[in-house]
Design a protein around this motif. Structure first.
Motif, mmCIF file in Angstrom:
data_model
loop_
_atom_site.group_PDB
_atom_site.id
_atom_site.type_symbol
_atom_site.label_atom_id
_atom_site.label_comp_id
_atom_site.label_asym_id
_atom_site.label_seq_id
_atom_site.Cartn_x
_atom_site.Cartn_y
_atom_site.Cartn_z
ATOM 1 N N LYS A 11 0.844 -1.184 0.000
ATOM 2 C CA LYS A 11 0.000 0.000 0.000
ATOM 3 C C LYS A 11 0.884 1.240 0.000
ATOM 4 C CE LYS A 11 -3.709 -2.311 2.502
ATOM 5 N NZ LYS A 11 -3.045 -3.643 2.498
ATOM 6 N N TYR A 12 0.393 2.294 -0.614
ATOM 7 C CA TYR A 12 1.148 3.550 -0.659
ATOM 8 C C TYR A 12 0.292 4.686 -0.133
ATOM 9 C CZ TYR A 12 5.081 1.592 -3.197
ATOM 10 O OH TYR A 12 6.186 0.860 -3.540
ATOM 11 N N ASN A 43 4.831 10.549 -7.512
ATOM 12 C CA ASN A 43 6.073 10.865 -6.797
ATOM 13 C C ASN A 43 5.818 11.338 -5.372
ATOM 14 O OD1 ASN A 43 7.762 10.248 -8.975
ATOM 15 N ND2 ASN A 43 7.427 12.257 -9.888
ATOM 16 N N SER A 44 4.578 11.719 -5.093
ATOM 17 C CA SER A 44 4.248 12.215 -3.759
ATOM 18 C C SER A 44 3.676 11.116 -2.865
ATOM 19 C CB SER A 44 3.251 13.376 -3.866
ATOM 20 O OG SER A 44 3.846 14.478 -4.526
ATOM 21 N N PHE A 45 3.869 9.863 -3.289
ATOM 22 C CA PHE A 45 3.405 8.736 -2.479
ATOM 23 C C PHE A 45 4.583 8.015 -1.853
ATOM 24 C CE2 PHE A 45 -0.434 9.667 -4.614
ATOM 25 C CZ PHE A 45 -1.474 9.015 -3.965
ATOM 26 N N CYS A 80 -1.971 14.360 1.508
ATOM 27 C CA CYS A 80 -3.295 14.340 2.137
ATOM 28 C C CYS A 80 -3.566 13.092 2.975
ATOM 29 C CB CYS A 80 -4.382 14.500 1.070
ATOM 30 S SG CYS A 80 -4.628 13.025 0.062
ATOM 31 N N GLY A 81 -2.702 12.076 2.877
ATOM 32 C CA GLY A 81 -2.894 10.886 3.686
ATOM 33 C C GLY A 81 -3.717 9.788 3.032
ATOM 34 N N TYR A 82 -4.144 10.018 1.801
ATOM 35 C CA TYR A 82 -4.887 8.987 1.073
ATOM 36 C C TYR A 82 -4.017 7.750 0.929
ATOM 37 C CZ TYR A 82 -6.666 6.480 -3.034
ATOM 38 O OH TYR A 82 -7.118 5.510 -3.891
ATOM 39 N N ILE A 83 -4.607 6.571 1.140
ATOM 40 C CA ILE A 83 -3.856 5.332 0.990
ATOM 41 C C ILE A 83 -4.349 4.564 -0.218
ATOM 42 C CG2 ILE A 83 -3.422 3.066 1.999
ATOM 43 C CD1 ILE A 83 -3.227 4.380 4.707
#
Ligand SMILES: [Fe+2]
Length: 68
Positions: free
Chosen positions: A11-12, A55-57, A17-20
């Motif tokens: 999982k990433y 790239n932001s994950f 924002c914290g979305y997984i």
């Protein structure tokens, strides 16, 4: 062998924002079918909540331990 096996289910988390992203669920609204590993998502995909790119994950390493 176990690491390679689990990689498909990694999982990433969006660091903005914290979305997984959960490969088992995919992102149907974003055109990603359930069962799609994060690595297999097109680079054009963006976070469904805040719109940043892949790239932001970051990899979620402790997710399984957090969820009972
Ligand atoms: Fe996000």
């Amino acid at each position: 062998m176990e690491q390679a096996k689990s990689k498909e289910k990694d999982k990433y988390r969006c660091i903005v924002c914290g979305y997984i992203y959960d490969p088992e669920k995919g992102d149907p609204d974003g055109g990603i079918k359930p069962g799609t590993s994060f690595a297999a998502i097109p680079d054009t995909w963006v976070c469904p909540l805040c719109g940043v790119d892949k790239n932001s994950f970051e990899l979620v390493r402790d997710y399984e331990e957090v969820i009972p």
